[in-house]
Design an enzyme around this catalytic site. Structure first.
Site, PDB file in Angstrom:
ATOM      1  N   SER A  72       1.054  -1.313  -0.185  1.00  0.00           N
ATOM      2  CA  SER A  72      -0.009  -0.221   0.118  1.00  0.00           C
ATOM      3  C   SER A  72       0.799   1.222   0.075  1.00  0.00           C
ATOM      4  O   SER A  72       0.648   2.283  -0.592  1.00  0.00           O
ATOM      5  CB  SER A  72      -1.038  -0.066   1.121  1.00  0.00           C
ATOM      6  OG  SER A  72      -1.712   1.214   1.280  1.00  0.00           O
ATOM      7  N   GLU A  99       5.261   2.101  14.419  1.00  0.00           N
ATOM      8  CA  GLU A  99       6.481   1.034  14.089  1.00  0.00           C
ATOM      9  C   GLU A  99       6.056   0.073  12.928  1.00  0.00           C
ATOM     10  O   GLU A  99       6.746   0.058  12.027  1.00  0.00           O
ATOM     11  CB  GLU A  99       6.755   0.097  15.329  1.00  0.00           C
ATOM     12  CG  GLU A  99       7.933  -0.718  15.033  1.00  0.00           C
ATOM     13  CD  GLU A  99       8.568  -1.508  16.289  1.00  0.00           C
ATOM     14  OE1 GLU A  99       9.620  -2.125  16.304  1.00  0.00           O
ATOM     15  OE2 GLU A  99       8.003  -1.390  17.202  1.00  0.00           O
ATOM     16  N   ARG A 101       4.038   1.414  10.341  1.00  0.00           N
ATOM     17  CA  ARG A 101       4.567   2.148   9.268  1.00  0.00           C
ATOM     18  C   ARG A 101       5.994   2.096   8.839  1.00  0.00           C
ATOM     19  O   ARG A 101       6.174   2.232   7.728  1.00  0.00           O
ATOM     20  CB  ARG A 101       3.792   3.474   9.621  1.00  0.00           C
ATOM     21  CG  ARG A 101       2.333   3.469   9.151  1.00  0.00           C
ATOM     22  CD  ARG A 101       1.820   4.972   9.831  1.00  0.00           C
ATOM     23  NE  ARG A 101       1.386   4.673  11.398  1.00  0.00           N
ATOM     24  CZ  ARG A 101       1.242   5.442  12.179  1.00  0.00           C
ATOM     25  NH1 ARG A 101       1.228   6.702  11.695  1.00  0.00           N
ATOM     26  NH2 ARG A 101       1.057   5.213  13.267  1.00  0.00           N
ATOM     27  N   ARG A 136      -5.266   0.150  19.767  1.00  0.00           N
ATOM     28  CA  ARG A 136      -5.286  -0.766  18.566  1.00  0.00           C
ATOM     29  C   ARG A 136      -5.881  -2.045  18.888  1.00  0.00           C
ATOM     30  O   ARG A 136      -6.054  -2.724  20.132  1.00  0.00           O
ATOM     31  CB  ARG A 136      -3.938  -0.993  17.973  1.00  0.00           C
ATOM     32  CG  ARG A 136      -3.182   0.234  17.634  1.00  0.00           C
ATOM     33  CD  ARG A 136      -1.969   0.012  17.060  1.00  0.00           C
ATOM     34  NE  ARG A 136      -2.108  -0.949  15.859  1.00  0.00           N
ATOM     35  CZ  ARG A 136      -2.240  -0.247  14.591  1.00  0.00           C
ATOM     36  NH1 ARG A 136      -2.239   0.967  14.589  1.00  0.00           N
ATOM     37  NH2 ARG A 136      -2.429  -1.091  13.565  1.00  0.00           N
TER      38      ARG A 136
END
Length: 305
Positions: A72, A99, A101, A136
């Site tokens: 992506s 992290e 990313r 998350r």
């Protein structure tokens, strides 16, 4: 011969210099211009100048999901900047959040990544990291339990405060913290995904590490569902129900009472018995230590911890 300068004209010139504003000399450009770091300012920072977060509570990353994110990023770039802080007396940065990313950007072959620089202390960086992780959904149960433990230990947060900061229910925070009472071998099974959070919470009703470990082994071997595990654990806690003894009608448990009893056991992770006679009776909660007792008080709203 060149004319001799008039001393008066020199003096006049100096006088004008003192009256007129001076234009500062433009310094020569630096051969390597370092970026101006301002807190909150988005910057494109070299990925190889960003150090890993030492406060990271996450220990596992799904490789397939990381590859999807890298693909992506190759196609569309990093949509949300990571958060870093500048290291003192260095041209390097330390990661605070993002992290996945950063790792995916490296996989995608990116040399720079959009970053927001924050001026924060070690304590603030640790708290930001842990809270961001807990918000998350992809942390495994043991990672969440250890993250809550660090908030409680390092920041002296109560369960109520942790719930507020992370947007979770206080009872959920308490249940995750209780996972740390599991034997290490069972914690490893939960962390590896061999047992679910529901399995682990049910096993906590047993009264010793040995019995929990043995039950976990059987639950895994027989691929029991959470509901089957609840029935199995209930049988271990109430062996008298397995004996072929005649039961007097007065000892029959109303299905609603039985369901309430099992619900309390799942919620508290402790052995609970409800004695009911025509709508009257008592609730007996067994505990094996001061931590269990404190958990009961918190659940009843009698104490902040």
């Amino acid at each position: 011969m060149a004319p001799t300068p008039d001393p008066k004209r020199r003096a006049l010139g100096k006088g004008l210099e003192t009256l007129l504003p001076q234009r500062p000399a433009t310094p020569p450009p630096s051969p390597v211009a370092a970026p101006i770091v301002q807190s909150g300012q988005p910057l494109e920072i070299q990925v190889d100048k960003i150090d890993r977060n030492p406060f990271q509570t996450r220990t596992r990353f799904d490789e397939a999901q990381l590859n999807d994110l890298a693909n992506s990023i190759k196609a569309s770039g990093v949509v949300q900047p990571i958060v870093v802080r500048k290291l003192l007396n260095s041209d390097r940065f330390q990661l605070i959040t993002g992290e996945r990313r950063l790792l995916a950007s490296k996989k995608a072959g990116k040399t720079h990544i959009p970053s927001i620089v924050r001026e924060v202390s070690d304590e603030q960086a640790m708290e930001m990291t842990i809270v961001e992780n807990l918000q998350r959904a992809d942390l495994n149960p043991m990672e969440q339990a250890r993250a809550y433990q660090r908030l409680a230990h390092d920041f002296k947060m109560t369960q109520e405060q942790m719930a507020t900061r992370t947007g979770k229910e206080r009872a959920s925070v308490a249940n995750f913290l209780r996972l740390l009472k599991l034997p290490e071998v069972v914690q490893n099974k939960v962390e590896n995904g061999e047992l679910s959070f529901g399995h682990a919470r049910t096993l906590l009703a047993l009264d010793s590490p040995e019995s929990i470990a043995a039950a976990a082994q059987k639950v895994q071997a027989l691929s029991m569902s959470v509901r089957q595990t609840e029935t199995y654990v209930h049988g271990l806690m109430n062996p008298e129900t397995k004996q072929n003894k005649p039961v007097a009608p007065t000892e029959q448990i109303d299905p609603n009472v039985k369901e309430a009893q099992q619900t309390l056991q799942r919620s508290l992770g402790l052995k609970v018995k409800i004695e009911d006679k025509k709508g009257k009776g008592r609730v007996i909660i067994e505990y094996s230590g001061i931590e269990d007792f404190d958990a009961i008080l918190e659940a009843l709203g009698s104490r902040k911890s």
